[in-house]
Design an enzyme around this catalytic site. Sequence first.
Site, PDB file in Angstrom:
ATOM      1  N   ASN A   1     -12.748  14.086   0.892  1.00 44.13           N
ATOM      2  CA  ASN A   1     -13.406  12.845   0.467  1.00 44.13           C
ATOM      3  C   ASN A   1     -14.918  13.009   0.554  1.00 44.13           C
ATOM      4  O   ASN A   1     -15.416  13.731   1.417  1.00 44.13           O
ATOM      5  CB  ASN A   1     -12.970  11.711   1.409  1.00 44.13           C
ATOM      6  CG  ASN A   1     -13.587  10.365   1.058  1.00 44.13           C
ATOM      7  OD1 ASN A   1     -13.630   9.980  -0.110  1.00 44.13           O
ATOM      8  ND2 ASN A   1     -14.082   9.648   2.054  1.00 44.13           N
TER       9      ASN A   1
ATOM     10  N   ILE B   1      -7.925   2.248   0.393  1.00 47.90           N
ATOM     11  CA  ILE B   1      -7.551   2.696   1.736  1.00 47.90           C
ATOM     12  C   ILE B   1      -6.167   3.321   1.619  1.00 47.90           C
ATOM     13  O   ILE B   1      -5.240   2.711   1.079  1.00 47.90           O
ATOM     14  CB  ILE B   1      -7.557   1.519   2.726  1.00 47.90           C
ATOM     15  CG1 ILE B   1      -8.996   1.038   2.927  1.00 47.90           C
ATOM     16  CG2 ILE B   1      -6.925   1.936   4.050  1.00 47.90           C
ATOM     17  CD1 ILE B   1      -9.140  -0.187   3.794  1.00 47.90           C
ATOM     18  N   LEU B   2      -6.059   4.562   2.076  1.00 50.17           N
ATOM     19  CA  LEU B   2      -4.804   5.298   1.916  1.00 50.17           C
ATOM     20  C   LEU B   2      -3.999   5.261   3.207  1.00 50.17           C
ATOM     21  O   LEU B   2      -4.561   5.323   4.302  1.00 50.17           O
ATOM     22  CB  LEU B   2      -5.122   6.740   1.527  1.00 50.17           C
ATOM     23  CG  LEU B   2      -5.798   6.863   0.156  1.00 50.17           C
ATOM     24  CD1 LEU B   2      -6.479   8.209   0.005  1.00 50.17           C
ATOM     25  CD2 LEU B   2      -4.785   6.634  -0.962  1.00 50.17           C
TER      26      LEU B   2
ATOM     27  N   ARG C   1       0.839  -1.212   0.000  1.00 44.25           N
ATOM     28  CA  ARG C   1       0.000   0.000   0.000  1.00 44.25           C
ATOM     29  C   ARG C   1       0.865   1.249   0.000  1.00 44.25           C
ATOM     30  O   ARG C   1       0.582   2.232  -0.683  1.00 44.25           O
ATOM     31  CB  ARG C   1      -0.882   0.035   1.255  1.00 44.25           C
ATOM     32  CG  ARG C   1      -2.115  -0.809   1.142  1.00 44.25           C
ATOM     33  CD  ARG C   1      -3.083  -0.506   2.278  1.00 44.25           C
ATOM     34  NE  ARG C   1      -4.130  -1.502   2.271  1.00 44.25           N
ATOM     35  CZ  ARG C   1      -5.172  -1.485   1.445  1.00 44.25           C
ATOM     36  NH1 ARG C   1      -5.333  -0.494   0.590  1.00 44.25           N
ATOM     37  NH2 ARG C   1      -6.065  -2.443   1.484  1.00 44.25           N
TER      38      ARG C   1
ATOM     39  N   GLN D   1     -27.610  13.865  -3.432  1.00 49.51           N
ATOM     40  CA  GLN D   1     -27.111  14.804  -2.414  1.00 49.51           C
ATOM     41  C   GLN D   1     -25.595  14.971  -2.518  1.00 49.51           C
ATOM     42  O   GLN D   1     -25.067  16.066  -2.352  1.00 49.51           O
ATOM     43  CB  GLN D   1     -27.489  14.311  -1.000  1.00 49.51           C
ATOM     44  CG  GLN D   1     -28.981  14.204  -0.769  1.00 49.51           C
ATOM     45  CD  GLN D   1     -29.685  15.525  -1.024  1.00 49.51           C
ATOM     46  OE1 GLN D   1     -29.203  16.586  -0.627  1.00 49.51           O
ATOM     47  NE2 GLN D   1     -30.811  15.473  -1.718  1.00 49.51           N
ATOM     48  N   GLU D   2     -24.886  13.870  -2.772  1.00 48.71           N
ATOM     49  CA  GLU D   2     -23.426  13.956  -2.941  1.00 48.71           C
ATOM     50  C   GLU D   2     -23.083  14.973  -4.018  1.00 48.71           C
ATOM     51  O   GLU D   2     -22.140  15.754  -3.884  1.00 48.71           O
ATOM     52  CB  GLU D   2     -22.843  12.589  -3.332  1.00 48.71           C
ATOM     53  CG  GLU D   2     -22.935  11.542  -2.242  1.00 48.71           C
ATOM     54  CD  GLU D   2     -22.327  10.206  -2.663  1.00 48.71           C
ATOM     55  OE1 GLU D   2     -21.265  10.194  -3.306  1.00 48.71           O
ATOM     56  OE2 GLU D   2     -22.924   9.165  -2.332  1.00 48.71           O
TER      57      GLU D   2
ATOM     58  N   MET E   1     -11.726   4.167  -4.407  1.00 49.96           N
ATOM     59  CA  MET E   1     -11.968   3.029  -3.508  1.00 49.96           C
ATOM     60  C   MET E   1     -10.669   2.369  -3.065  1.00 49.96           C
ATOM     61  O   MET E   1     -10.457   1.177  -3.279  1.00 49.96           O
ATOM     62  CB  MET E   1     -12.893   2.021  -4.200  1.00 49.96           C
ATOM     63  CG  MET E   1     -14.194   2.615  -4.699  1.00 49.96           C
ATOM     64  SD  MET E   1     -15.117   3.454  -3.400  1.00 49.96           S
ATOM     65  CE  MET E   1     -15.863   2.038  -2.624  1.00 49.96           C
TER      66      MET E   1
ATOM     67  N   HIS F   1     -18.175  10.625   1.278  1.00 49.66           N
ATOM     68  CA  HIS F   1     -18.488   9.284   1.793  1.00 49.66           C
ATOM     69  C   HIS F   1     -20.007   9.124   1.858  1.00 49.66           C
ATOM     70  O   HIS F   1     -20.697  10.022   2.347  1.00 49.66           O
ATOM     71  CB  HIS F   1     -17.872   9.107   3.189  1.00 49.66           C
ATOM     72  CG  HIS F   1     -18.167   7.770   3.778  1.00 49.66           C
ATOM     73  ND1 HIS F   1     -17.494   6.625   3.394  1.00 49.66           N
ATOM     74  CD2 HIS F   1     -19.094   7.384   4.689  1.00 49.66           C
ATOM     75  CE1 HIS F   1     -17.994   5.595   4.056  1.00 49.66           C
ATOM     76  NE2 HIS F   1     -18.966   6.030   4.851  1.00 49.66           N
TER      77      HIS F   1
END
Length: 205
Positions: free
Chosen positions: A108, A93-94, A66, A174-175, A91, A110
């Site tokens: 971000n 995980i950082l 990663r 909504q996003e 998509m 979510h």
Amino acid sequence: MIRPGRKRIAVLISGRGSNLGALLAHELAGDVVVVGSNRADAGGLERARSAGIPTFVLSHRDHPTREAFDYALVDRLNACAPDLVVLAGFMRILTPVFTDAFAGRLINVHPSLLPAFPGLDTHARAIAEGVKLHGCTVHYVTSELDRGPIIAQAAVQVEDDDTAETLAARVLVQEHSVLPWAVRLHCEGRLAVEGLRVRVLPPPT
Ligand code: GRF
């Protein structure tokens, strides 16, 4: 078109890119200068190309860890000198390698009302928990997954006959309005972060 003096925005996506589309459709007080994806088949890349925006693909599969992927992504983005990096359906995980590199300029979107339902499958989980309100959150990203100062949220009612798909569709609408709003305020320098709280400053007079 990239205009001198305006904020430079990089957007990362993994999928169809409807949030990217919403960003491109709004005045952001900045310009999207690059769109990157970890997936070559992300539909949003085509959306970016047809808007004349440079794109890149960096596959996580080509990196052993990663951290190695995150270092490569930081390098790729830094080459574009972004003032802001927006995760719009990215998509991955950082690790802190990435989140520290862009601390304070990493946003971000979510699909839940955080801190409820971090992680995946948010709509199905919201229905299973029987919540009556669900929604989306735009937040600054820290090294903690789906946590960090909240800039904006929008809620929708959960209806008795909702499925994960029908609920996702209403949340997505909504996003598409809160993400561009938050990005514009950031680019205008109108977001003041104090701990986990974000205050919206009035426009300059
Ligand atoms: C959005 O619901 C976003 O919140 C989530 O993934 C979805 C991406 O949709 N992380 P799109 O690619 O922007 O259409």
